[in-house]
Design a protein around this motif. Structure first.
Motif, short mmCIF file in Angstrom:
data_model
loop_
_atom_site.label_atom_id
_atom_site.label_comp_id
_atom_site.label_asym_id
_atom_site.label_seq_id
_atom_site.Cartn_x
_atom_site.Cartn_y
_atom_site.Cartn_z
N VAL A 29 -7.41 1.24 -22.94
CA VAL A 29 -8.04 2.47 -22.44
C VAL A 29 -7.11 3.66 -22.64
O VAL A 29 -7.54 4.74 -23.06
CB VAL A 29 -8.40 2.31 -20.95
CG1 VAL A 29 -8.86 3.65 -20.36
CG2 VAL A 29 -9.49 1.26 -20.77
N ALA A 30 -5.83 3.47 -22.35
CA ALA A 30 -4.86 4.57 -22.51
C ALA A 30 -4.72 4.97 -23.97
O ALA A 30 -4.62 6.17 -24.29
CB ALA A 30 -3.51 4.15 -21.94
N LEU A 31 -4.70 4.00 -24.88
CA LEU A 31 -4.58 4.31 -26.31
C LEU A 31 -5.81 5.06 -26.80
O LEU A 31 -5.70 6.02 -27.59
CB LEU A 31 -4.40 3.02 -27.12
CG LEU A 31 -3.03 2.34 -27.00
CD1 LEU A 31 -3.06 0.99 -27.70
CD2 LEU A 31 -1.93 3.22 -27.61
N LEU A 32 -6.98 4.64 -26.36
CA LEU A 32 -8.21 5.35 -26.73
C LEU A 32 -8.18 6.80 -26.24
O LEU A 32 -8.55 7.73 -26.96
CB LEU A 32 -9.42 4.63 -26.17
CG LEU A 32 -9.80 3.29 -26.84
CD1 LEU A 32 -10.90 2.60 -26.04
CD2 LEU A 32 -10.27 3.52 -28.27
N ALA A 33 -7.72 6.99 -25.00
CA ALA A 33 -7.67 8.33 -24.43
C ALA A 33 -6.68 9.21 -25.18
O ALA A 33 -6.99 10.37 -25.51
CB ALA A 33 -7.30 8.26 -22.95
N SER A 34 -5.49 8.71 -25.47
CA SER A 34 -4.48 9.52 -26.16
C SER A 34 -4.93 9.83 -27.59
O SER A 34 -4.73 10.94 -28.09
CB SER A 34 -3.13 8.80 -26.18
OG SER A 34 -3.19 7.62 -26.95
#
Length: 355
Positions: free
Chosen positions: A308-313
């Motif tokens: 989720v964090a990688l998608l957001a960044s």
């Protein structure tokens, strides 16, 4: 086109959608203008006026149907919300993408001038957003790199050690050590890197003492032209530029390369951003272990959180760069999970070999 000419229900629905979006985009530009001064404010108000002209086109086509309330698209409502709350480069980046995706190129009921307007609006907003991108480029680069390095490196570390058969306590200790070591290394590295870059750029800037000497040199016999030639000018052009510079005799300024030290960012600011964002990214993979999870459950939760964090960044990077957000998000996810998968497989191999 006459308002009395036959039109389908689909046409009316489409026109009302365009009308609502034009009204909302004009309001976004006005909201942004209310937070700006000088030329930027004038430019944004001109864009709002252009959207009002487009709005009038759809009102003329709709006639009485233009009085009916129409829901604004989710994208345009989001732009309005962000403009009222932030008024930042993020909103301009979203507006740039919105103007670039204008449907008027393929819309038979829109005029060619309207389609051309939208393309020009995209370039105007791109130029306005570019200034904000330049201001945040140094610190933003460190923040993005730091967060992604923390996410990927600590996920890979935790998965690799866990797959090798380490106990949950040892995995957690390894993750915390990786967080601290990586954050300190990133901060120190960025400080040295930015300091060195600023020093190199500053070395290309003419010194105040050299500029002051211009007021005291011989007008006819001097080496000012050599400065211009050293900057890449041909000899005749350099002589002419030197003569014009000396003829002014008022606030003389030596030529400089087109560089701006401030756009690189401050060493401390970039270092602090790198430290904090690496630490925040590296914290995510060890959260399941901090809350007592272990085994497959901890691995799945850690991977999901990091995903989720990688998608957001990736989406944020795509937004600010004007690139497709979904593609950038998926690319970020694929790279991060690819690196983590390699270490996880290696950990399984070491565990199987009893290492």
């Amino acid at each position: 086109m006459s308002t009395t000419s036959p039109r389908s229900r689909e046409q009316v629905r489409r026109w009302r959608g365009y009308l609502a979006d034009e009204r909302a985009e004009a309001a976004v530009y006005r909201d942004l203008a209310s937070r700006r001064t000088g030329p930027d404010r004038d430019i944004l108000l001109e864009l709002a006026e252009a959207e009002r002209r487009h709005e009038q086109h759809w009102l003329d086509l709709l006639g009485v149907d233009g009085d009916r309330p129409t829901r604004v698209s989710v994208r345009t409502r989001l732009l309005g919300l962000l403009a009222r709350r932030f008024g930042s480069v993020f909103v301009l980046a979203l507006l740039q993408r919105a103007e670039g995706r204008s449907p008027y190129e393929d819309e038979a009921d829109a005029t060619p001038q309207m389609a051309a307007d939208e393309r020009i609006h995209e370039e105007v907003v791109r130029s306005l957003a570019m200034r904000g991108r330049s201001r945040i480029s140094g610190t933003f680069r460190a923040a993005v790199f730091g967060a992604n390095d923390g996410l990927v490196s600590n996920l890979a570390l935790v998965l690799g050690v866990g797959a090798a058969g380490a106990t949950p306590g040892l995995v957690l200790a390894t993750g915390v050590a990786g967080l601290l070591a990586g954050a300190l290394s990133m901060g120190a590295g960025e400080y040295v890197s930015v300091s060195s870059q600023r020093e190199l750029l500053a070395a290309s800037t003419p010194s105040p003492q050299s500029a002051d000497a211009l007021t005291r040199i011989d007008f006819d016999e001097n080496e000012v032209a050599l400065v211009f030639r050293a900057r890449g000018m041909a000899a005749p052009e350099a002589e002419r530029a030197a003569h014009e510079l000396l003829a002014e005799r008022v606030a003389p300024r030596l030529p400089a390369d087109d560089v701006d030290v401030e756009t690189v960012g401050t060493p401390f600011g970039v270092a602090l951003s790198s430290f904090l964002f690496f630490a925040s990214g590296a914290l995510i993979p060890i959260l399941p272990y901090l809350f007592g999870a272990s085994g497959v459950v901890a691995v799945v939760v850690a991977a999901a959180l990091v995903g989720v964090a990688l998608l957001a960044s990736g989406a944020v990077v795509g937004l600010l760069s004007g690139a497709p957000m979904i593609l950038r998000a998926v690319r970020q996810l694929a790279i991060g999970f690819g690196a983590a998968a390699v270490t996880y497989v290696l950990g399984l191999l070491f565990n199987a070999a009893g290492v």
